[in-house]
Design a protein around this motif. Structure first.
Motif, short mmCIF file in Angstrom:
data_model
loop_
_atom_site.label_atom_id
_atom_site.label_comp_id
_atom_site.label_asym_id
_atom_site.label_seq_id
_atom_site.Cartn_x
_atom_site.Cartn_y
_atom_site.Cartn_z
N GLU A 1 -0.51 38.93 7.86
CA GLU A 1 -0.46 39.52 6.52
C GLU A 1 0.98 39.75 6.08
O GLU A 1 1.32 39.60 4.92
CB GLU A 1 -1.22 40.85 6.52
N VAL A 2 1.83 40.11 7.03
CA VAL A 2 3.27 40.30 6.78
C VAL A 2 4.03 39.24 7.56
O VAL A 2 3.80 39.06 8.76
CB VAL A 2 3.72 41.71 7.21
N ARG A 3 4.93 38.56 6.89
CA ARG A 3 5.69 37.48 7.54
C ARG A 3 7.12 37.92 7.80
O ARG A 3 7.65 38.79 7.12
CB ARG A 3 5.64 36.23 6.67
N PRO A 4 7.75 37.29 8.78
CA PRO A 4 9.12 37.71 9.13
C PRO A 4 10.14 37.30 8.08
O PRO A 4 9.87 36.45 7.23
CB PRO A 4 9.36 36.97 10.45
N ASP A 5 11.32 37.90 8.17
CA ASP A 5 12.41 37.56 7.26
C ASP A 5 13.00 36.19 7.57
O ASP A 5 13.50 35.51 6.68
CB ASP A 5 13.52 38.62 7.34
N PHE A 6 12.95 35.81 8.84
CA PHE A 6 13.49 34.51 9.22
C PHE A 6 12.82 34.04 10.50
O PHE A 6 12.20 34.82 11.22
CB PHE A 6 15.02 34.56 9.39
N MET A 7 12.94 32.75 10.77
CA MET A 7 12.40 32.15 11.99
C MET A 7 13.51 31.41 12.73
O MET A 7 14.39 30.81 12.09
CB MET A 7 11.27 31.16 11.68
N VAL A 8 13.45 31.45 14.05
CA VAL A 8 14.40 30.72 14.88
C VAL A 8 13.65 29.63 15.64
O VAL A 8 12.64 29.90 16.30
CB VAL A 8 15.12 31.65 15.87
N ILE A 9 14.14 28.40 15.53
CA ILE A 9 13.53 27.25 16.20
C ILE A 9 14.40 26.89 17.40
O ILE A 9 15.57 26.52 17.24
CB ILE A 9 13.45 26.04 15.25
N PRO A 10 13.86 26.99 18.62
CA PRO A 10 14.68 26.70 19.80
C PRO A 10 14.70 25.22 20.14
O PRO A 10 13.92 24.42 19.62
CB PRO A 10 13.97 27.49 20.89
N GLY B 1 2.65 25.01 17.93
CA GLY B 1 1.58 24.92 16.95
C GLY B 1 0.77 26.19 16.88
O GLY B 1 0.40 26.66 15.79
N LEU B 2 0.52 26.80 18.04
CA LEU B 2 -0.22 28.06 18.07
C LEU B 2 0.60 29.20 17.46
O LEU B 2 0.06 30.07 16.77
CB LEU B 2 -0.62 28.39 19.51
N ASP B 3 1.90 29.17 17.70
CA ASP B 3 2.78 30.18 17.09
C ASP B 3 2.73 30.09 15.57
O ASP B 3 2.65 31.11 14.88
CB ASP B 3 4.24 29.96 17.55
N MET B 4 2.80 28.88 15.06
CA MET B 4 2.83 28.70 13.61
C MET B 4 1.50 29.06 12.97
O MET B 4 1.45 29.62 11.88
CB MET B 4 3.27 27.28 13.28
N GLU B 5 0.40 28.75 13.66
CA GLU B 5 -0.91 29.17 13.16
C GLU B 5 -1.00 30.70 13.11
O GLU B 5 -1.55 31.28 12.17
CB GLU B 5 -2.02 28.62 14.07
N CYS B 6 -0.45 31.35 14.12
CA CYS B 6 -0.44 32.81 14.15
C CYS B 6 0.36 33.38 12.98
O CYS B 6 -0.10 34.31 12.29
CB CYS B 6 0.16 33.28 15.48
N ARG C 1 11.28 34.13 16.99
CA ARG C 1 11.64 32.87 17.66
C ARG C 1 10.36 32.25 18.19
O ARG C 1 9.69 32.81 19.07
CB ARG C 1 12.63 33.09 18.80
N ILE C 2 10.01 31.09 17.65
CA ILE C 2 8.82 30.38 18.10
C ILE C 2 9.18 29.54 19.32
O ILE C 2 10.33 29.49 19.75
CB ILE C 2 8.25 29.50 16.97
N ASN C 3 8.19 28.87 19.88
CA ASN C 3 8.44 27.94 20.97
C ASN C 3 8.92 26.59 20.41
O ASN C 3 8.80 26.32 19.21
CB ASN C 3 7.18 27.76 21.80
N ALA C 4 9.49 25.77 21.27
CA ALA C 4 10.02 24.48 20.84
C ALA C 4 8.93 23.64 20.18
O ALA C 4 7.76 23.67 20.59
CB ALA C 4 10.60 23.72 22.04
N VAL C 5 9.32 22.89 19.14
CA VAL C 5 8.34 22.21 18.31
C VAL C 5 7.56 21.12 19.05
O VAL C 5 6.49 20.70 18.59
CB VAL C 5 8.99 21.59 17.05
N ASP C 6 8.06 20.66 20.19
CA ASP C 6 7.35 19.61 20.93
C ASP C 6 6.39 20.19 21.97
O ASP C 6 5.91 19.46 22.85
CB ASP C 6 8.33 18.64 21.59
N THR C 7 6.09 21.50 21.86
CA THR C 7 5.16 22.12 22.79
C THR C 7 3.88 22.52 22.07
O THR C 7 3.86 22.75 20.87
CB THR C 7 5.77 23.38 23.44
N LEU C 8 2.81 22.65 22.83
CA LEU C 8 1.54 23.13 22.29
C LEU C 8 1.68 24.55 21.75
O LEU C 8 1.10 24.91 20.73
CB LEU C 8 0.46 23.08 23.37
N HIS C 9 2.49 25.35 22.42
CA HIS C 9 2.66 26.74 22.01
C HIS C 9 3.24 26.85 20.59
O HIS C 9 2.92 27.79 19.86
CB HIS C 9 3.57 27.48 22.99
#
Length: 291
Positions: A85-94, A75-80, A65-73
């Motif tokens: 090297e290994v990506r998750p099976d799914f992502m949750v957008i709050p 963008g940093l989450d998505m860069e991370c 679960r990343i941070n809300a898309v309108d936050t600075l965090h």
């Protein structure tokens, strides 16, 4: 999937412990479960724990679960995640309030040749009002919809442990199911209230929800049982299917009542859910032994 165990992404210890539970999925949380001062640590830990998740298959599915898309965090989450090297099976957008939120994450992932399975978290009044368009316009990237009662209660000035959130639940279930998406209930915040957890989960399953978030490992087995058909459910479903096979008119009798095509489809779904639950339970038992 029935149970999603929420784990703060900065706690490698809790993640390792979560892998030995019977959770169908582990949700690594970069948002509410991580204090602002620990966000950097959470992102640094994320890549390492994602790699750990692949050491002992079969395993729970892993989501982030990343941070809300309108936050600075965010963008940093998505860069991370892009650098992992290994990506998750799914992502949750709050805090999703429009299809644009899903489009932003999907477009970003596409730049890295990644097409993640996305889930949205509907937890504001604006999100509820837009949920139909969010679901309809976000497929095929969108796979599931979670509801969040705590933020929603705050947004509408309700009491989170007292409101029943009927409007929220019915709106989201209908929108998600109309787009053939899984729909997941909010967590039960009273951690020691096993009776309340079971009652609310049983009711949630029968209202159309697929599963829910667990906040503590002790909640998982209750959730898994509640979101699986009971033996009585399975027996009744099989009786209806037997009655359907014996009729030529399309309408049959079962237990003194009249049943038709909608009952047959529901019964097929119950039989399939029971088979999926049994298969998943076997995999989780093996994982606990292996680890």
């Amino acid at each position: 999937m029935r149970s999603y165990l929420n784990v703060p992404a900065h706690s490698e210890r809790k993640f390792k412990s979560a892998q030995s539970t019977s959770a169908d999925a582990i949700l690594l949380d970069l948002e509410d479960g991580v204090a602002p001062g620990d966000k950097l640590l959470a992102r640094e830990t994320l890549s390492r724990v994602l790699s750990l998740s692949y050491l002992a298959p079969p395993r729970p599915r892993i989501g982030v679960r990343i941070n809300a898309v309108d936050t600075l965090h965010a963008g940093l989450d998505m860069e991370c995640l892009a650098a992992c090297e290994v990506r998750p099976d799914f992502m949750v957008i709050p805090m999703v309030t429009s299809p644009r939120d899903v489009e932003i994450v999907s477009t970003w992932a596409g730049r890295y040749g990644w097409e993640p399975s996305l889930c949205v978290l509907i937890e504001t009044a604006d999100g509820v009002e837009a949920v139909n368009s969010i679901c309809r316009e976000s497929v095929p990237a969108l796979k599931g919809v979670f509801i969040g009662t705590a933020d929603y209660a705050n947004d509408i000035a309700a009491f989170v442990n007292e409101a029943d959130f009927t409007y929220l639940r019915q709106r989201v279930v209908n929108a998600a199911r109309a787009s053939r998406l899984a729909v997941l209930d909010a967590p039960h915040f009273q951690l020691s209230d096993t009776i309340g957890l079971k009652a609310s989960s049983d009711r949630s399953f029968r209202q159309g929800f697929s599963g829910r978030i667990a906040l503590h490992p002790d909640q998982i087995d209750v959730i898994n049982r509640s979101y699986s058909p009971t033996e009585a459910d399975l027996k009744h479903a099989r009786e209806i299917l037997e009655a359907a096979a014996a009729t030529e008119s399309g309408i049959a009798r079962s237990r003194g009542g009249m049943v038709g095509p909608p009952f047959y489809e529901h019964s097929k779904r119950i039989v399939a859910l029971a088979a999926d639950a049994a298969s998943t339970n076997e995999d989780r038992n093996y994982t606990r032994t292996a680890i």
